[in-house]
Scaffold this active site. Structure first.
Site, PDB file in Angstrom:
ATOM      1  CE1 TYR A   1       1.132  -0.158   4.412  1.00  0.00           C
ATOM      2  CE2 TYR A   1       0.022   1.957   4.346  1.00  0.00           C
ATOM      3  CZ  TYR A   1       0.865   1.061   4.991  1.00  0.00           C
ATOM      4  OH  TYR A   1       1.441   1.421   6.184  1.00  0.00           O
TER       5      TYR A   1
ATOM      6  CE  LYS B   1       3.205   3.362   3.202  1.00  0.00           C
ATOM      7  NZ  LYS B   1       3.336   3.412   4.648  1.00  0.00           N
TER       8      LYS B   1
HETATM    9  N1  PDD Z   1       2.803   5.093   7.476  1.00  0.00           N
HETATM   10  N2  PDD Z   1       7.526   3.782   8.841  1.00  0.00           N
HETATM   11  C1  PDD Z   1       6.361   3.119   8.929  1.00  0.00           C
HETATM   12  C2  PDD Z   1       6.339   1.761   9.547  1.00  0.00           C
HETATM   13  C3  PDD Z   1       5.178   3.709   8.427  1.00  0.00           C
HETATM   14  O1  PDD Z   1       4.017   3.035   8.491  1.00  0.00           O
HETATM   15  C4  PDD Z   1       5.237   5.024   7.881  1.00  0.00           C
HETATM   16  C5  PDD Z   1       4.026   5.727   7.333  1.00  0.00           C
HETATM   17  C6  PDD Z   1       6.480   5.679   7.826  1.00  0.00           C
HETATM   18  C7  PDD Z   1       6.634   7.068   7.228  1.00  0.00           C
HETATM   19  O2  PDD Z   1       6.593   7.046   5.815  1.00  0.00           O
HETATM   20  P1  PDD Z   1       6.058   8.297   4.971  1.00  0.00           P
HETATM   21  O3  PDD Z   1       6.833   9.476   5.413  1.00  0.00           O
HETATM   22  O4  PDD Z   1       6.340   7.931   3.574  1.00  0.00           O
HETATM   23  O5  PDD Z   1       4.583   8.453   5.276  1.00  0.00           O
HETATM   24  C8  PDD Z   1       7.604   5.023   8.304  1.00  0.00           C
HETATM   25  C9  PDD Z   1       1.587   5.580   6.878  1.00  0.00           C
HETATM   26  C10 PDD Z   1       1.367   7.047   6.971  1.00  0.00           C
HETATM   27  C11 PDD Z   1       0.423   4.729   7.349  1.00  0.00           C
HETATM   28  O6  PDD Z   1       0.614   3.518   7.424  1.00  0.00           O
HETATM   29  O7  PDD Z   1      -0.680   5.255   7.585  1.00  0.00           O
END
Ligand code: PDD
Length: 292
Positions: free
Chosen positions: A38, A152
């Site tokens: 995702y 992700k």
């Molecule tokens: N999550 N690390 C993890 C485990 C995360 O789930 C996320 C973001 C990040 C930060 O990544 P970014 O800056 O690209 O949003 C780091 C999203 C926001 C979520 O799962 O809702």
């Protein structure tokens, strides 16, 4: 059911539908195995922020789970833009996921199954001014996730359990520690300030390569702020002058209590104020079309 969802429509496998009309098979491998990936993309002034970066990361996640990308960059852009246009808020967050699709339950990949593609946009809920002014609490917890946190993946049970452990301890985030070193937050990346110097753990299989993390480093470097991608050992974190967490929805959030003790002076630090101002300025430039 209808009231649970604020969005006007969602995208599912080529169709735009009211959320209550969207349905997938119970045999979808996303549902049965968590077999999918995702993205969460912030939208500022109705424009997708850092879309190429998010689509590049999606491509990396898809390749890592051996799924071909069901849409071209242009098709992703057009579809997400249509979802955003249907919502009234200027600032939104887009969620999209791709799963391996519907097949009889078998761990081995099914031959020739069409991936399931799902996306929606909703208003972005910002951290409150109070949270930003005071900072939030975090606790450190052993990182018991798998060894491919760079993907992700939609399989977020470990992250959900870790975040809940933090909530149960009256903290906003769990800072995860593996082999004595900080990896990241349950849903964020982690930065620390020591001696006025900004440090965040290096990229690798232990962390998600956050888009917000990269932008913070980019802004720091562009403005002559000393920063490094380096290992953070737990005792160093405990002595940090400042700790922040970053994500697409939390932006740059100061953590002012760690394991119930104040971080530095127990309030958001100077460098946080500087980076948040630079980040907001960059967002304004983006909304005005001055940066891409
Ligand atoms: N999550 N690390 C993890 C485990 C995360 O789930 C996320 C973001 C990040 C930060 O990544 P970014 O800056 O690209 O949003 C780091 C999203 C926001 C979520 O799962 O809702």
């Amino acid at each position: 059911m209808a009231n649970m969802f604020s969005m006007k429509q969602i995208y599912l496998n080529g169709q735009f539908l009211p959320p209550q009309e969207a349905a997938i098979s119970v045999f979808d491998r996303g549902f049965v195995f968590g077999d999918g990936v995702y993205e969460v993309i912030p939208v500022f002034g109705k424009r997708l922020f850092r879309l190429p970066h998010h689509l590049a990361r999606l491509q990396i996640s898809l390749a890592a789970i051996r799924l071909s990308n069901p849409l071209s960059e242009r098709e992703w852009g057009d579809m997400l833009t249509r979802l955003i246009a249907a919502e009234s808020a200027n600032d939104q967050s887009v969620y999209l996921q791709v799963t391996r699709g519907v097949a009889p339950r078998d761990h081995a990949f099914p031959p020739d199954t069409k991936p399931t593609v799902f996306a929606y946009a909703q208003p972005l809920t910002y951290p409150s001014n109070e949270q930003l002014a005071q900072g939030v609490s975090a606790i450190t917890i052993p990182d018991n996730r798998w060894h491919r946190c760079d993907i992700k993946s939609i399989a977020l049970l470990a992250n959900a359990l870790l975040r809940q452990e933090a909530i149960d301890a009256n903290a906003a985030e769990a800072i995860l520690v593996r082999d004595g070193c900080v990896t990241e937050g349950a849903a964020s990346n982690i930065f620390m300030v020591r001696g006025g110097h900004l440090v965040t753990p290096p990229k690798g299989p232990g962390i998600l390569a956050g888009i917000t993390r990269d932008l913070v480093l980019e802004l720091a470097r562009a403005h002559g702020i000393s920063c490094a991608e380096d290992t953070i050992r737990e005792p160093e974190l405990e002595r940090a002058e400042e700790i922040w967490m970053t994500s697409s929805t939390k932006e740059i959030m100061p953590i002012t209590r760690l394991n119930r003790k104040p971080v530095g002076e127990g309030r958001p630090g100077k460098l946080h104020g500087r980076l948040l101002a630079l980040y907001r300025e960059y967002k304004q430039d983006f909304c005005a079309g001055r940066v891409e």
